[in-house]
Structures are given as C-alpha cells and as structure tokens.
Enzyme design. Sequence first.
Site, PDB file in Angstrom:
ATOM      1  N   ARG A 150       0.838  -1.212   0.000  1.00 17.02           N
ATOM      2  CA  ARG A 150       0.000   0.000   0.000  1.00 17.02           C
ATOM      3  C   ARG A 150       0.871   1.261   0.000  1.00 17.02           C
ATOM      4  O   ARG A 150       0.976   1.946  -1.007  1.00 17.02           O
ATOM      5  CB  ARG A 150      -0.958  -0.041   1.207  1.00 17.02           C
ATOM      6  N   HIS A 177       5.669   4.691  12.430  1.00 15.54           N
ATOM      7  CA  HIS A 177       5.537   4.662  10.960  1.00 15.54           C
ATOM      8  C   HIS A 177       6.483   5.740  10.416  1.00 15.54           C
ATOM      9  O   HIS A 177       6.105   6.900  10.267  1.00 15.54           O
ATOM     10  CB  HIS A 177       4.069   4.954  10.598  1.00 15.54           C
ATOM     11  N   HIS A 201       9.062   7.317   7.681  1.00 14.04           N
ATOM     12  CA  HIS A 201       9.618   7.380   6.320  1.00 14.04           C
ATOM     13  C   HIS A 201      11.101   7.752   6.443  1.00 14.04           C
ATOM     14  O   HIS A 201      11.522   8.355   7.427  1.00 14.04           O
ATOM     15  CB  HIS A 201       8.812   8.379   5.477  1.00 14.04           C
ATOM     16  N   CYS A 224       4.520   9.244  -0.007  1.00 12.99           N
ATOM     17  CA  CYS A 224       3.124   9.702  -0.041  1.00 12.99           C
ATOM     18  C   CYS A 224       2.980  10.702  -1.179  1.00 12.99           C
ATOM     19  O   CYS A 224       3.765  11.646  -1.278  1.00 12.99           O
ATOM     20  CB  CYS A 224       2.750  10.350   1.286  1.00 12.99           C
ATOM     21  N   ASN A 273       8.916   4.209   3.324  1.00 11.94           N
ATOM     22  CA  ASN A 273       9.087   3.834   4.736  1.00 11.94           C
ATOM     23  C   ASN A 273      10.434   3.160   4.907  1.00 11.94           C
ATOM     24  O   ASN A 273      11.020   2.661   3.953  1.00 11.94           O
ATOM     25  CB  ASN A 273       8.025   2.809   5.143  1.00 11.94           C
TER      26      ASN A 273
END
Length: 308
Positions: free
Chosen positions: A22, A213, A215, A246, A255
């Site tokens: 995703r 989370h 990046h 993103c 990530n």
Amino acid sequence: MHASLANSSLPSQVSIVEVGPRDGLQNEAAVSTQSKIEFIDRLSLSGLNHIECGAFVSAERVPQMADSTQVFAAIQRRSDVCYSALTPNLRGLEAAIDAGANRVAVFTSVSEGFNQRNIHCSVAESLKRFEALLALASKHHIPVRGYLSCVVDCPYDGATHPQKVASLAHTMAQMGCDQISLGDTVGTGTPVRIARMLDATLNHLPAHKLAAHFHDTYGQALANLYQALQMGIHVIDSSTGGLGGCPYAKGAAGNVATEDVLYLCQGLGIETGVDIHKVVDAAWYICGRLHKSPTSKVSNALKNSASD
Ligand code: HMG
Ligand code: MG
C-alpha cells in the site's frame, strides 16, 4: 554485552506491519495487479502476520490503488495473516468489507495543510467522518487502526507540536481506533524529536496502543526506530524494499525497509518471527517489476554476498 542488552529497555519481540503493497506501491509507477498479488503472496510466506494490501480511496487521486478489490480477491490468504486496507470514509469501508479485509485503517493528520491536500478536509471534519465508519466497522467486528500523519513536520505547515500529536492520538483512541500509528510522513525526524513526540504521547496512551511509521527521507528512520523501541514501542510499520512515499508529501522517501528493520532487530536480539531472506526475495521480485533496485541496504548487501 549480553548483560547490558538484558538490562536494556528494549522489547523482547516486535510486530511488523508490512505496508509495502500500500504505502510502497501507492507512490511507485503502476505495476500489474498480478505482480501485486505475487508480491503479497511472497510476503505472506515470510512470517509477516499483518500486510496492508491496498487502499479504497479515489482512483483519480491514487490510481495505483484502484485495483485493490481485485488484489484482495486473488491473494492466497493464510489464516495467520491479517490482510488490511486504508479506508478514508464509509464508502471505502464498505468496499473493504466486500473485499474481505480483516482490518482497516482511517487516516488523518496532525496538521491542517497536509490533511487538506491528502483527504480534502480539515482535521475536525475527518474525525467526524470516522464516527460513522467506526460504528459500521464495530458492527462488523472489524478492528480499525488510526494513522496520524505529520507527527514531526508537515510539508505545508512546518514543525508539529508534540502536544498536538498526543491530544489527537488520544482522541482517535477514545473514538475506537485500537492502535494509533504515528507517521513521520516526510521523514525529517531525528531521535530527539521522536523522543519528545513519543514522550508527550505516552503521557496519554500506553505504548502497546502505538505504532511507529517512519519514512526514511533523511536516512534517520532506523535511528528513530531504535529510539522508539527504547521507549517501549513494539509495533513497527515498514515497507519491503523501502518502496514508496506519499503522493501528498512531495520528495518524501519510502518507509524504512522491512528487511533493514529485521536486520536491526536480529542484531538486538529482538524476536520478529519473520524470515529476512524471504522478505529480501519479495523485495527483489517487486523491484524487478518496477525496473529498479531496492533502496534497502540489507537487500543489496545480501544480494551481493550471495553472488560472491
Ligand atoms: P473528496 O476529495 O473529499 O471528495 O474525497 P468526494 O468525497 O466528493 O470524492 C471525490 C471523488 O472520489 C468522487 O469521484 C468520489 O466518488 C470518489 P468523482 O465523482 O469525482 O468521480 N470517492 C471514492 N472513490 C473510491 N473510494 C472511496 C471514495 N470516496 C470518494 N472511498 C477522499 C475524499 C479521501 C476519498 C479523497 O480525497 C482521496 O481518495 N484522497 C487520497 C488519499 C490517499 O490515499 N492518500 C495517500 C494515503 S495516506 C498516506 O500515505 C499517509 C500514511 O502512510 C501515514 C503517513 O505516512 O503519515 C497513512
Ligand atoms: Mg506513510
């Protein structure tokens, strides 16, 4: 050496939420549905027990995720793996339920600027949207994760105040999100800023309700994770191959790579239950489809050592 590790505050095991299919693929050139399915099937065999497989969002806004229904329909599901999806609104949740997602995630930002670009509404409006979604999910016994973006910096509004993260994370948990994933969306964080943000948030929520989370835009994600692990966080989001970013955080890298996290955990004596070699195999597979190499140092190092 052993004694100091035993006395450290590091967890003995962590859970990894694999977001490559995703978060990774939403920001890469389109790959075929079949390649996504193969990627997820390979990841399913690695010991990962939570894989975020897609997003039920506007196909116009994020065309890479437009085939999420087909992906969910064709993956080979294992009973010990949770297959989840992003759902921005009720319509997204209904599609995720139809597709058989085991878990869903809502997402908002601490900052107004990013939220407006990403989901076309204010933070308050996004919370309002989530109310109906959480009610329907609860009726279907589907757990809902809450993503909170821009917990360190926002590409539009600048630095984020840690107290704002803490308060919004608390609100989302009170609304019914079973876990809050704290997103350094732009990847500008450094360990001290992560520590300040977590310190504030841990005053409102226990560590087991939180996930990291991060990046890796500035190459700090592993250092930031080490900081988070020392503060009791034991759910880590990562993306195989270090894929992605993103679409609404220009220049943000993917990530932290799953295989890099696995290598770090292995070195720290932290149990993950995941086979690093199978993840590296999946990384080279999907990167082959994307005509690139993984950004992951570990994937490259293991490939080079295998070819010696
Ligand atoms: P909206 O823009 O407010 O407007 O949508 P709308 O509700 O009027 O809908 C606009 C169009 O989307 C309409 O189509 C709707 O039918 C359609 P049109 O009439 O123009 O042809 N639509 C949908 N289509 C499919 N599924 C749906 C859906 N809802 C509406 N569920 C919306 C709001 C959020 C849907 C939209 O702005 C959107 O899809 N944005 C993209 C958000 C996104 O996927 N961003 C990337 C993921 S977030 C992320 O990466 C951060 C994270 O990783 C954490 C971190 O790193 O910080 C999670
Ligand atoms: Mg992300």
